[in-house]
Design a protein around this motif. Structure first.
Motif, mmCIF file in Angstrom:
data_model
loop_
_atom_site.group_PDB
_atom_site.id
_atom_site.type_symbol
_atom_site.label_atom_id
_atom_site.label_comp_id
_atom_site.label_asym_id
_atom_site.label_seq_id
_atom_site.Cartn_x
_atom_site.Cartn_y
_atom_site.Cartn_z
ATOM 1 N N ILE A 11 -47.638 -38.523 44.281
ATOM 2 C CA ILE A 11 -46.396 -39.299 44.377
ATOM 3 C C ILE A 11 -46.279 -40.248 43.186
ATOM 4 N N PHE A 12 -47.385 -40.908 42.827
ATOM 5 C CA PHE A 12 -47.373 -41.815 41.672
ATOM 6 C C PHE A 12 -47.010 -41.074 40.393
ATOM 7 N N VAL A 13 -47.617 -39.913 40.165
ATOM 8 C CA VAL A 13 -47.348 -39.145 38.944
ATOM 9 C C VAL A 13 -45.888 -38.687 38.903
ATOM 10 N N VAL A 14 -45.361 -38.242 40.021
ATOM 11 C CA VAL A 14 -43.956 -37.801 40.067
ATOM 12 C C VAL A 14 -43.024 -38.968 39.761
ATOM 13 N N VAL A 15 -43.277 -40.137 40.357
ATOM 14 C CA VAL A 15 -42.430 -41.304 40.110
ATOM 15 C C VAL A 15 -42.553 -41.736 38.651
ATOM 16 N N ALA A 16 -43.776 -41.743 38.107
ATOM 17 C CA ALA A 16 -43.982 -42.150 36.712
ATOM 18 C C ALA A 16 -43.225 -41.224 35.761
ATOM 19 N N PHE A 17 -43.343 -39.915 35.953
ATOM 20 C CA PHE A 17 -42.635 -38.983 35.073
ATOM 21 C C PHE A 17 -41.126 -39.089 35.242
ATOM 22 N N THR A 18 -40.663 -39.362 36.441
ATOM 23 C CA THR A 18 -39.231 -39.541 36.669
ATOM 24 C C THR A 18 -38.720 -40.737 35.883
ATOM 25 N N ILE A 19 -39.476 -41.830 35.925
ATOM 26 C CA ILE A 19 -39.078 -43.034 35.185
ATOM 27 C C ILE A 19 -39.115 -42.761 33.682
ATOM 28 N N ILE A 20 -40.148 -42.071 33.201
ATOM 29 C CA ILE A 20 -40.259 -41.759 31.769
ATOM 30 C C ILE A 20 -39.074 -40.912 31.308
ATOM 31 N N VAL A 21 -38.738 -39.878 32.073
ATOM 32 C CA VAL A 21 -37.611 -39.015 31.698
ATOM 33 C C VAL A 21 -36.304 -39.791 31.738
ATOM 34 N N TYR A 22 -36.138 -40.669 32.727
ATOM 35 C CA TYR A 22 -34.928 -41.485 32.816
ATOM 36 C C TYR A 22 -34.811 -42.410 31.612
ATOM 37 N N LEU A 23 -35.918 -43.050 31.227
ATOM 38 C CA LEU A 23 -35.899 -43.932 30.067
ATOM 39 C C LEU A 23 -35.615 -43.160 28.783
ATOM 40 N N MET A 24 -36.194 -41.979 28.650
ATOM 41 C CA MET A 24 -35.912 -41.147 27.480
ATOM 42 C C MET A 24 -34.441 -40.764 27.438
ATOM 43 N N ASP A 25 -33.857 -40.487 28.593
ATOM 44 C CA ASP A 25 -32.432 -40.148 28.662
ATOM 45 C C ASP A 25 -31.582 -41.316 28.183
ATOM 46 N N ILE A 26 -31.925 -42.523 28.619
ATOM 47 C CA ILE A 26 -31.176 -43.708 28.196
ATOM 48 C C ILE A 26 -31.308 -43.911 26.687
ATOM 49 N N ILE A 27 -32.542 -43.757 26.169
ATOM 50 C CA ILE A 27 -32.775 -43.944 24.726
ATOM 51 C C ILE A 27 -31.984 -42.923 23.917
ATOM 52 N N PHE A 28 -32.068 -41.649 24.279
ATOM 53 C CA PHE A 28 -31.350 -40.620 23.513
ATOM 54 C C PHE A 28 -29.835 -40.767 23.643
ATOM 55 N N LYS A 29 -29.390 -41.197 24.818
ATOM 56 C CA LYS A 29 -27.952 -41.420 24.990
ATOM 57 C C LYS A 29 -27.493 -42.548 24.068
ATOM 58 N N GLY A 30 -28.311 -43.591 23.950
ATOM 59 C CA GLY A 30 -27.974 -44.712 23.063
ATOM 60 C C GLY A 30 -27.987 -44.274 21.607
ATOM 61 N N ILE A 31 -28.976 -43.479 21.221
ATOM 62 C CA ILE A 31 -29.048 -43.005 19.840
ATOM 63 C C ILE A 31 -27.854 -42.110 19.521
ATOM 64 N N LEU A 32 -27.532 -41.190 20.421
ATOM 65 C CA LEU A 32 -26.393 -40.296 20.187
ATOM 66 C C LEU A 32 -25.061 -41.049 20.218
ATOM 67 N N GLY A 33 -25.029 -42.172 20.928
ATOM 68 C CA GLY A 33 -23.817 -42.994 20.955
ATOM 69 C C GLY A 33 -23.539 -43.676 19.623
ATOM 70 N N LEU A 34 -24.577 -43.834 18.786
ATOM 71 C CA LEU A 34 -24.404 -44.447 17.477
ATOM 72 C C LEU A 34 -23.798 -43.487 16.461
ATOM 73 N N LEU A 35 -23.889 -42.214 16.725
ATOM 74 C CA LEU A 35 -23.357 -41.216 15.801
ATOM 75 C C LEU A 35 -21.824 -41.221 15.863
ATOM 76 N N PRO A 36 -21.204 -41.037 14.715
ATOM 77 C CA PRO A 36 -19.724 -40.990 14.730
ATOM 78 C C PRO A 36 -19.243 -39.689 15.392
ATOM 79 N N HIS A 37 -18.118 -39.788 16.022
ATOM 80 C CA HIS A 37 -17.564 -38.626 16.716
ATOM 81 C C HIS A 37 -16.972 -37.741 15.736
#
Length: 76
Positions: free
Chosen positions: A50-76
């Protein structure tokens, strides 16, 4: 001709039934050889999973936020 087909079907049903009986007898024999873990070991390992599943879920969620922020900086 019809009798030979019917006999063949009866043989297939009988062999299937015998095969299933043999299979479940083997399962019953192997079931007694299984080394079952203790209750505290099951609880601990379940907690680790359960700990490993929750940890990986949080890591993937944080990576999603980071990549979304990086891609948001790119011009459309």
């Amino acid at each position: 001709m019809a009798n030979s087909v019917q006999n063949k079907q009866n043989d297939n049903q009988t062999s299937f039934k015998d095969g299933m009986i043999t299979y479940f007898k083997g399962v019953k024999a192997e079931w007694g050889k299984v080394s079952w873990p203790q209750k505290n070991q099951i609880i601990f390992e379940t907690g680790v999973v359960i700990f490993v599943v929750v940890a990986f879920t949080i890591i993937v969620y944080l990576m999603d936020i980071i990549f979304k922020g990086i891609l948001g900086l790119l011009p459309h």
